[in-house]
Design a protein around this motif. Structure first.
Motif, short mmCIF file in Angstrom:
data_model
loop_
_atom_site.label_atom_id
_atom_site.label_comp_id
_atom_site.label_asym_id
_atom_site.label_seq_id
_atom_site.Cartn_x
_atom_site.Cartn_y
_atom_site.Cartn_z
N PRO A 123 0.99 -1.00 -0.07
CA PRO A 123 -0.25 -0.14 0.33
C PRO A 123 0.88 1.39 0.19
N ASP A 124 1.99 1.51 0.32
CA ASP A 124 2.86 2.50 0.25
C ASP A 124 3.38 2.58 -1.38
N ALA A 125 3.58 2.24 -1.96
CA ALA A 125 3.74 1.25 -3.06
C ALA A 125 2.51 2.25 -4.53
N ARG A 126 1.69 3.18 -4.02
CA ARG A 126 0.50 3.54 -4.53
C ARG A 126 0.67 4.96 -5.34
N THR A 127 -0.71 5.14 -6.24
CA THR A 127 -0.38 5.57 -7.46
C THR A 127 -1.70 6.54 -7.22
N SER A 128 -2.27 7.48 -7.46
CA SER A 128 -3.44 7.48 -7.21
C SER A 128 -3.79 8.84 -8.23
N VAL A 129 -5.44 8.93 -8.88
CA VAL A 129 -5.50 10.00 -9.63
C VAL A 129 -7.73 10.21 -9.35
N GLU A 130 -7.06 11.41 -9.42
CA GLU A 130 -9.01 12.12 -9.58
C GLU A 130 -10.00 11.41 -10.64
N ILE A 131 -11.52 10.91 -9.29
CA ILE A 131 -11.91 9.77 -10.76
C ILE A 131 -12.76 11.11 -11.32
N SER A 132 -12.67 10.57 -13.27
CA SER A 132 -13.96 11.88 -13.99
C SER A 132 -14.21 11.71 -13.49
N GLY A 133 -15.24 13.10 -13.84
CA GLY A 133 -16.91 12.59 -14.44
C GLY A 133 -17.00 13.20 -16.02
N MET A 134 -18.50 12.44 -16.21
CA MET A 134 -18.05 12.85 -17.78
C MET A 134 -17.23 13.68 -18.29
N ASN A 135 -17.58 15.54 -17.73
CA ASN A 135 -17.05 16.75 -18.59
C ASN A 135 -15.55 16.46 -17.86
N ASP A 136 -14.76 15.58 -17.51
CA ASP A 136 -13.46 15.65 -16.99
C ASP A 136 -13.07 14.62 -17.50
N GLU A 137 -11.45 15.20 -17.79
CA GLU A 137 -10.28 13.93 -17.56
C GLU A 137 -9.60 14.75 -17.15
N PHE A 138 -8.91 13.86 -16.50
CA PHE A 138 -8.18 13.76 -14.80
C PHE A 138 -7.64 12.62 -15.07
N THR A 139 -6.13 13.18 -15.58
CA THR A 139 -5.47 11.65 -15.72
C THR A 139 -4.38 12.51 -14.67
N MET A 140 -3.12 11.46 -14.82
CA MET A 140 -1.61 11.29 -14.01
C MET A 140 -0.40 10.87 -14.50
N THR A 141 0.81 11.61 -14.82
CA THR A 141 1.76 10.13 -14.49
C THR A 141 3.05 10.02 -13.98
N ASP A 142 2.87 9.26 -13.75
CA ASP A 142 4.21 8.98 -12.03
C ASP A 142 5.90 8.96 -12.81
N SER A 143 6.65 8.89 -11.17
CA SER A 143 8.11 8.98 -12.40
C SER A 143 8.52 8.33 -13.08
N SER A 144 7.36 6.55 -12.96
CA SER A 144 7.86 5.36 -14.24
C SER A 144 7.96 5.19 -14.92
#
Length: 228
Positions: A123-144
């Motif tokens: 659980p300490d090796a985790r990455t999170s992204v905000e959950i998007s609604g239909m009109n959202d586009e939340f993305t995330m790219t980690d260091s790997s």
């Protein structure tokens, strides 16, 4: 979450990777159909960067367009399984667990157990992204170099389901077979999707295609596992 254990609820089809592959399952067994653990589709395909593979898993089919308030079930973990040696046992897993407004991703990593029961990876090796609604586009790219998305999207599945029901009753009911073009009975329906783009170097090895084509492949399948 470290000791979270899950039980298999639904699964997508097994796929061989490194090209565009799709499996759809919009009609589930009675115990799963219509539940928050109902997998509708799994996709695996080469990313815009050919050294990456994109995985898409969708759940909860036929959500009405007005259902922007629907959400992932916090008791259901979506798990992508990767078999690197052809024995149909997962060697790597990628896990997605929703908590509040965020989706938490774990892996790819080596599972501590295989089969129907799973434990969340470190659980300490985790990455999170905000959950998007239909009109959202939340993305995330980690260091790997792994990119993440989770949210509500239009169902990409196209199927003339009503005509299919006519066709299977035989030529006296549907003498002309399927329509061309058909009617997309899944139009204006939504699904909840998780999307992960992963560098192939993080997915483990490959094996020769069993048909003897000489193409390196790996097997992929998805599960929705409910917290016990």
């Amino acid at each position: 979450m470290k000791n979270l254990r899950s039980k298999l609820i639904g699964t997508g089809a097994v796929l061989t990777g490194l090209i565009l592959l799709v499996a759809a399952d919009h009609l589930e067994a009675p115990a799963v159909s219509g539940t928050t653990a109902d997998i509708t589709d799994i996709y695996a395909f080469e990313g815009a960067n050919p050294d990456n593979t994109v995985f898409v898993v969708s759940v909860q089919s036929s959500l009405a367009p007005a259902g922007n308030n629907v959400s992932f079930d916090e008791d259901v973990m979506i798990e992508i399984n990767i078999d690197n040696d052809g024995d149909l046992v997962e060697d790597r897993v990628i896990q997605a667990v929703p908590r509040g407004d965020n989706m938490y991703f774990f892996g790819p990593g080596t599972p501590t157990s295989t089969g129907l029961n799973s434990t969340v990876l470190d659980p300490d090796a985790r990455t999170s992204v905000e959950i998007s609604g239909m009109n959202d586009e939340f993305t995330m790219t980690d260091s790997s170099g792994i990119s993440y998305f989770a949210g509500l999207r239009d169902d990409p599945f196209f199927f003339d389901f009503n005509q299919f029901n006519q066709v299977i009753q035989g030529p006296t009911v549907a003498p002309n077979g399927f329509n061309n073009p058909g009617t997309n009975d899944f139009a204006n329906q939504n699904v909840l999707s998780v999307i992960i783009e992963v560098p192939n170097s993080l997915l483990g090895g490959t094996f020769d295609h069993p048909a003897g084509t000489g193409v390196p492949v790996f097997n992929v399948w998805a599960e929705a596992k409910r917290k016990q």
